[in-house]
Design a protein around this motif. Structure first.
Motif: not given
Length: 308
Positions: A281-305
């Motif tokens: 579960k290591l990869g999952f937990h690390c990614a979740k941490e990034i998503l919760e610390n601004g990653g979700a917004e950044l991924m949204k921006e990247i997809k829009e671009k």
């Protein structure tokens, strides 16, 4: 001799054929008979557009998936970093070979004065582009596609300061020049330097043969990196780097993962060490941490671009 000839599917680039022959030799050494069948992929044919503009994950693997499903080939050999994190129905990961060099390198022409100027660096990868611009914001980047030989030739004929390559690819083909810089600060693509062999889920003969080639440490580390990628919803396009390494001294997995904005100005990074028992579960937990610390917004921006 074992029964049945295993038909090995591969792309027809020099590097892909090197990888297929490596798997063939290992299977032959175990007493299996094999045949290599080369197939041209869309990713090799369409060279005038950046990969992310093609909007397909698995552009290098799709043709071989079809060849396997239709029975034209039994197994397929891939650079693992090119393989989408979700495999097509009926196709399974059968072996991950021991990993080679994970690093990216910058190939240059012997003159390093470009570091002081507004130079251009070539790469077909958003991940490399973002990390380069993060470190050298004064530079420009330009798209670079084609097989390894083509890219080296394009660099030679250009006015660019340098071009970024995966060290493993150049080393496998003995094409690594003397004029290179190890980019050990650049976080590699998930599963960079590893080769994956896939087979049909019901093909017990091929699965049994390939299980003997599997390198467990590489399998675990690449699993973690690809789970990190999948959880961030990267596909093959977002600027995402991930590297998991097994530390023998501590019996732990050291993980470093990051998500960048396309222009390289934003960087969300995580560095952790975990007990080996937590790897699933290591990869999952690390990614979740990034998503919760601004990653979700950044991924949204990247997809829009990337849609534009």
């Amino acid at each position: 001799m074992k029964q049945k000839t295993i038909k090995i599917g591969t792309r027809d680039s020099e590097l892909a054929l090197w990888q297929a022959h490596t798997v063939e030799k290992q299977l032959n050494d175990l007493g299996y008979t094999t045949e290599i069948i080369a197939v041209k992929s869309q990713g090799d044919i369409i060279l005038d557009k950046p990969l992310y503009e093609l909007g397909i994950t698995g552009i290098f693997t799709k043709t071989l998936d079809v060849a396997m499903i239709s029975g034209q080939v039994d197994i397929a050999v891939h650079s693992m970093k090119d393989v989408p994190t979700a495999l097509p129905q009926g196709i399974v990961q059968a072996a991950v070979l021991e990993r080679a060099n994970v690093n990216d390198i910058l190939v240059h022409k012997g003159d390093l004065s470009f570091f002081e100027t507004e130079s251009t660096i070539a790469t077909g990868s958003l991940r490399r582009q973002a990390q380069w611009l993060h470190k050298y914001p004064q530079h420009q980047t330009v798209d670079l596609r084609g097989n390894v030989n083509t890219r080296l030739q394009k660099l030679h004929e250009s006015t660019w300061g340098g071009a970024i390559f995966a060290a493993a690819g150049l080393e496998r083909l003995n094409l690594k020049p003397n004029t290179f810089i190890d980019l050990d600060w650049m976080i590699p693509a998930p599963a960079q330097g590893a080769m994956m062999v896939v087979a049909m889920a019901e093909d017990t003969f091929a699965l049994d043969a390939l299980s003997q080639l599997n390198h467990i440490e590489t399998e675990i580390c690449t699993y973690i990196e690809r789970q990190f990628l999948r959880t961030l919803e990267g596909g093959c396009t977002a600027p995402i780097g991930a590297l998991a390494t097994y530390n023998e001294k501590t019996d732990e997995i050291d993980f470093n993962g990051a998500l960048f904005s396309i222009d390289g100005q934003q960087k969300l990074e995580i560095k952790r060490s975990f007990a080996i028992s937590e790897w699933k579960k290591l990869g999952f937990h690390c990614a979740k941490e990034i998503l919760e610390n601004g990653g979700a917004e950044l991924m949204k921006e990247i997809k829009e671009k990337l849609k534009k």
